[in-house]
Design an enzyme around this catalytic site. Sequence first.
Site, PDB file in Angstrom:
ATOM      1  N   LYS A   1       6.915  10.370   9.923  1.00  0.00           N
ATOM      2  CA  LYS A   1       5.123  10.557  10.466  1.00  0.00           C
ATOM      3  C   LYS A   1       4.922  10.123  11.313  1.00  0.00           C
ATOM      4  O   LYS A   1       4.871   9.176  12.590  1.00  0.00           O
ATOM      5  CB  LYS A   1       5.348   9.066   9.616  1.00  0.00           C
ATOM      6  CG  LYS A   1       3.623   9.257  10.004  1.00  0.00           C
ATOM      7  CD  LYS A   1       2.964   8.223   7.970  1.00  0.00           C
ATOM      8  CE  LYS A   1       1.362   8.752   8.265  1.00  0.00           C
ATOM      9  NZ  LYS A   1       0.846   7.627   6.527  1.00  0.00           N
TER      10      LYS A   1
ATOM     11  N   GLU B   1       7.704   6.220  11.890  1.00  0.00           N
ATOM     12  CA  GLU B   1       6.158   6.143  12.131  1.00  0.00           C
ATOM     13  C   GLU B   1       6.079   5.931  13.905  1.00  0.00           C
ATOM     14  O   GLU B   1       5.909   4.806  13.173  1.00  0.00           O
ATOM     15  CB  GLU B   1       5.156   5.916  11.119  1.00  0.00           C
ATOM     16  CG  GLU B   1       4.016   6.354  11.152  1.00  0.00           C
ATOM     17  CD  GLU B   1       2.728   5.627  10.660  1.00  0.00           C
ATOM     18  OE1 GLU B   1       1.301   5.710  10.789  1.00  0.00           O
ATOM     19  OE2 GLU B   1       3.282   4.835   9.825  1.00  0.00           O
TER      20      GLU B   1
END
Length: 296
Positions: A214, A177
């Site tokens: 993400k 992420e």
Amino acid sequence: MSYQQQLQRIKNDKGFIAALDQSGGSTPKALRMYGVEESEYSNDDEMFTKVHEMRTRIMTCDTFDSGRVLGAILFEDTMDREVNGKPTANYLWEDKNIVPFLKVDKGLADIENGVQVMKPMPGLDSLLEKAKNFPVFGTKMRSVIHEANEAGIKAVVDQQFEVAKQILAKGFMPIVEPEVNIESAEKAICEAMMKAEILRNLDTLADDQQVMLKLTLPEEQGFFNDLVNHPKVLKVVALSGGYSRKEACERLEQNPGMIASFSRAFTEGLSKSQTDEEFSATIDASIDEIYKASKV
């Protein structure tokens, strides 16, 4: 056996991932939005008990169902606690058929070169060993990109993949992420630089390795399509990043192939003072809106 079942579920089934992983820094704000003031707890343990009560109410709600919710990201403290007499991850997987993930980062370092890399994680191996006691499928770790600084963005993505390889070696699926700050004046440029670094790092994975990504919802529609379709990417999930649920869902609908992994946008509108019926209806509406946007 459960890992392969979880893998197939994330790969093939419709739905989104609920991010229930607010940690020490973000918990007071999450509780405040839920209607729990800081005066109602006096230390971290009491604070985490309060937030676990909120999460338990969400997870045990009938409308929090596996038909629309694929997975849930947990904070370590949540993994260590129980829901309905079972460890949280066991409850999610065994009772709800919802795939548990574990947030493993220890927060962000100070801004340098326009980015915040992750703080060191010397205890990562022992945390992953602990997670093996539960049906945890994967992990999540967050860095933040604020400016279009080439050295900074390279440092963020390189660190993410370095840790991802450590996680893969322990038998877990890492969610990488590198969040781009939605307030960045150079958001689109940051996204282009970040994507190039992600593609370069994906090439360093072994042929039999995959990660999840993400990412902040992009400025250009379909900008992450080549990541969505990349053989070394299991799934690309989107963070809400401060967008309202309405705007996050509208942006998500413009990016087919991505699914939601919302935190604040997911719990928007939930309140401690709601009756069980009101709470259930609110979370049902939230889940439905996010599910439909994830299904495009």
